[in-house]
Design a protein around this motif. Structure first.
Motif, PDB file in Angstrom:
ATOM      1  N   GLY A 144       0.802  -1.217   0.000  1.00  0.00           N
ATOM      2  CA  GLY A 144       0.000   0.000   0.000  1.00  0.00           C
ATOM      3  C   GLY A 144       0.832   1.263   0.000  1.00  0.00           C
ATOM      4  O   GLY A 144       1.865   1.373  -0.663  1.00  0.00           O
ATOM      5  N   ASP A 145       0.401   2.251   0.786  1.00  0.00           N
ATOM      6  CA  ASP A 145       1.078   3.548   0.836  1.00  0.00           C
ATOM      7  C   ASP A 145       2.507   3.430   1.351  1.00  0.00           C
ATOM      8  O   ASP A 145       3.382   4.211   0.955  1.00  0.00           O
ATOM      9  CB  ASP A 145       0.290   4.520   1.725  1.00  0.00           C
ATOM     10  CG  ASP A 145      -1.030   4.953   1.086  1.00  0.00           C
ATOM     11  OD1 ASP A 145      -1.172   4.806  -0.148  1.00  0.00           O
ATOM     12  OD2 ASP A 145      -1.916   5.433   1.826  1.00  0.00           O
ATOM     13  N   ASP A 146       2.755   2.473   2.243  1.00  0.00           N
ATOM     14  CA  ASP A 146       4.112   2.290   2.772  1.00  0.00           C
ATOM     15  C   ASP A 146       5.079   1.903   1.658  1.00  0.00           C
ATOM     16  O   ASP A 146       6.217   2.382   1.617  1.00  0.00           O
ATOM     17  CB  ASP A 146       4.124   1.210   3.860  1.00  0.00           C
ATOM     18  CG  ASP A 146       3.418   1.656   5.121  1.00  0.00           C
ATOM     19  OD1 ASP A 146       3.329   2.879   5.354  1.00  0.00           O
ATOM     20  OD2 ASP A 146       2.950   0.788   5.886  1.00  0.00           O
ATOM     21  N   TYR A 147       4.624   1.052   0.747  1.00  0.00           N
ATOM     22  CA  TYR A 147       5.489   0.654  -0.363  1.00  0.00           C
ATOM     23  C   TYR A 147       5.677   1.813  -1.341  1.00  0.00           C
ATOM     24  O   TYR A 147       6.776   2.035  -1.850  1.00  0.00           O
ATOM     25  CB  TYR A 147       4.893  -0.557  -1.075  1.00  0.00           C
ATOM     26  CG  TYR A 147       5.832  -1.214  -2.079  1.00  0.00           C
ATOM     27  CD1 TYR A 147       7.214  -1.149  -1.930  1.00  0.00           C
ATOM     28  CD2 TYR A 147       5.332  -1.903  -3.186  1.00  0.00           C
ATOM     29  CE1 TYR A 147       8.071  -1.753  -2.849  1.00  0.00           C
ATOM     30  CE2 TYR A 147       6.177  -2.518  -4.107  1.00  0.00           C
ATOM     31  CZ  TYR A 147       7.542  -2.428  -3.930  1.00  0.00           C
ATOM     32  OH  TYR A 147       8.395  -3.033  -4.839  1.00  0.00           O
ATOM     33  N   LEU A 148       4.628   2.578  -1.592  1.00  0.00           N
ATOM     34  CA  LEU A 148       4.750   3.733  -2.472  1.00  0.00           C
ATOM     35  C   LEU A 148       5.758   4.736  -1.924  1.00  0.00           C
ATOM     36  O   LEU A 148       6.579   5.291  -2.667  1.00  0.00           O
ATOM     37  CB  LEU A 148       3.384   4.405  -2.657  1.00  0.00           C
ATOM     38  CG  LEU A 148       2.342   3.623  -3.459  1.00  0.00           C
ATOM     39  CD1 LEU A 148       0.988   4.333  -3.385  1.00  0.00           C
ATOM     40  CD2 LEU A 148       2.779   3.470  -4.906  1.00  0.00           C
ATOM     41  N   GLU A 149       5.711   4.971  -0.620  1.00  0.00           N
ATOM     42  CA  GLU A 149       6.664   5.892   0.012  1.00  0.00           C
ATOM     43  C   GLU A 149       8.089   5.367  -0.110  1.00  0.00           C
ATOM     44  O   GLU A 149       9.024   6.113  -0.399  1.00  0.00           O
ATOM     45  CB  GLU A 149       6.294   6.092   1.490  1.00  0.00           C
ATOM     46  CG  GLU A 149       7.204   7.075   2.210  1.00  0.00           C
ATOM     47  CD  GLU A 149       6.800   7.272   3.665  1.00  0.00           C
ATOM     48  OE1 GLU A 149       7.544   7.971   4.393  1.00  0.00           O
ATOM     49  OE2 GLU A 149       5.751   6.728   4.092  1.00  0.00           O
ATOM     50  N   PHE A 150       8.247   4.053   0.100  1.00  0.00           N
ATOM     51  CA  PHE A 150       9.572   3.437  -0.031  1.00  0.00           C
ATOM     52  C   PHE A 150      10.113   3.626  -1.443  1.00  0.00           C
ATOM     53  O   PHE A 150      11.285   3.985  -1.630  1.00  0.00           O
ATOM     54  CB  PHE A 150       9.488   1.944   0.299  1.00  0.00           C
ATOM     55  CG  PHE A 150      10.752   1.187  -0.019  1.00  0.00           C
ATOM     56  CD1 PHE A 150      11.788   1.118   0.900  1.00  0.00           C
ATOM     57  CD2 PHE A 150      10.915   0.552  -1.254  1.00  0.00           C
ATOM     58  CE1 PHE A 150      12.963   0.436   0.590  1.00  0.00           C
ATOM     59  CE2 PHE A 150      12.076  -0.131  -1.558  1.00  0.00           C
ATOM     60  CZ  PHE A 150      13.102  -0.189  -0.636  1.00  0.00           C
TER      61      PHE A 150
END
Length: 324
Positions: free
Chosen positions: A299-305
């Motif tokens: 989700g958003d955590d992977y996008l931020e990474f």
């Protein structure tokens, strides 16, 4: 009822039916085998790791995940195939940082944002390496060795690949002038192994999947690990940070789907892979056999990474002449 109202009513019924059918299809996903494109040949770290985790993930999906090796064009043959596939959840890409690297090198005109990122699975820790007869015993000695032999020290790399960026970042962190080193390009890891074994180059960047057997038999010498902590499998090898070189570096492997893949399907896939990584036998093999760490982000955590990853690679790319 007027003709216009009748037309609107029929259209509304049709739309409702389409939405209902689409929702049902997503709820029933998957209903057939899923194709996992791996943009490298069989037997390498990327191929082995994705096959291992996917075999466990398919138990949670109820359908087979079929690995398809699609090597070529600097790993862009496979990524382009997935980018252009139908966004129905039945074609996935198992890849890593090379997606952004290819864009930065000008090989393709797309990066992470051309896909629907599903989940980060693992990070394989990279290891600066010398052949057994080399006088350098530790990564902290490389800078002095280069200073004593300007223009003569050879570092192997695959142009525009992970290790190319590794060395550029290493030179910066270790205070080495790139004008004083020779970067020697090879088409693949196998040829890099042969070159270091033949002592044609001084140093190469490997990891446990590619260099572990050679560390064990003494053919190669690991000079440090580019990770905040030492690896359990090689507890005597210090981290770069312990040696005063402020740098971490890993190959980050994750799953991508064609852009437009429904979020419900993305979540189903991510959930299956997250559960697969909870298997202690799988996570133990990932760490001990492949020198990698499990790092699950979705989700958003992977996008931020991925945003942070691409920013760091872009900064490193400023010091690379991709024409040479």
């Amino acid at each position: 009822m007027t003709r216009s109202r009748l037309t609107l009513t029929i259209a509304a019924i049709g739309l409702a039916s389409t939405v209902a059918l689409t929702g049902t299809a997503q709820a029933d996903y998957p209903e057939q085998d899923i194709r996992m494109v791996i943009p490298y040949g069989p037997g390498g770290a990327t191929d082995i790791i994705f096959r291992l985790i996917s075999k466990e993930a398919e138990k949670h999906l109820g359908e087979s995940i079929v690995p398809v090796n699609m090597a070529g064009a600097g790993a862009t043959l496979g990524s382009r195939n997935v980018k252009d596939a139908d966004p129905d959840g039945y074609t996935l890409l198992g890849s890593h940082d090379t997606i952004a690297l290819s864009k930065l090198a000008g090989t393709v005109d797309y990066s992470y944002d051309a896909f629907a990122p599903i989940a980060l699975l693992t990070q394989t820790i990279n290891i600066p390496t010398a052949h057994a007869n080399h006088p350098v015993q530790s990564a902290e000695e490389i800078a002095d060795y280069v200073s004593e032999n300007p223009g003569e020290v050879r570092f192997s790399m695959i142009p525009s690949s992970t290790d190319h960026f590794f060395w550029v970042q290493f030179f910066d962190a270790a205070g080495i002038d790139m004008a004083d080193v020779r970067l020697v390009g090879y088409p693949d890891t196998g040829e890099q192994v042969s070159a270091l074994m033949a002592e044609e180059v001084d140093f190469a960047m490997f990891n446990l999947p590619s260099g572990g057997a050679y560390y064990e038999d003494g053919t190669f010498r690991p000079l440090a690990v580019a990770h905040p902590e030492r690896l359990d499998s090689h507890p005597d090898v210090p981290t770069l940070r312990e040696l005063g070189i402020e740098m971490d570096h890993s190959t980050s492997r994750g799953i991508f789907a064609p852009k437009g893949t429904p979020e419900e399907i993305q979540a189903t896939i991510a959930d299956a892979y997250g559960k697969a990584l909870e298997n202690e036998e799988i996570s133990s093999r990932i760490e001990n056999e492949f020198g990698s760490v499990v790092r699950f982000l979705a989700g958003d955590d992977y996008l931020e990474f991925l945003d942070e990853n691409e920013a760091a690679l872009t900064a490193a790319a400023e010091n690379i002449d991709f024409q040479n």
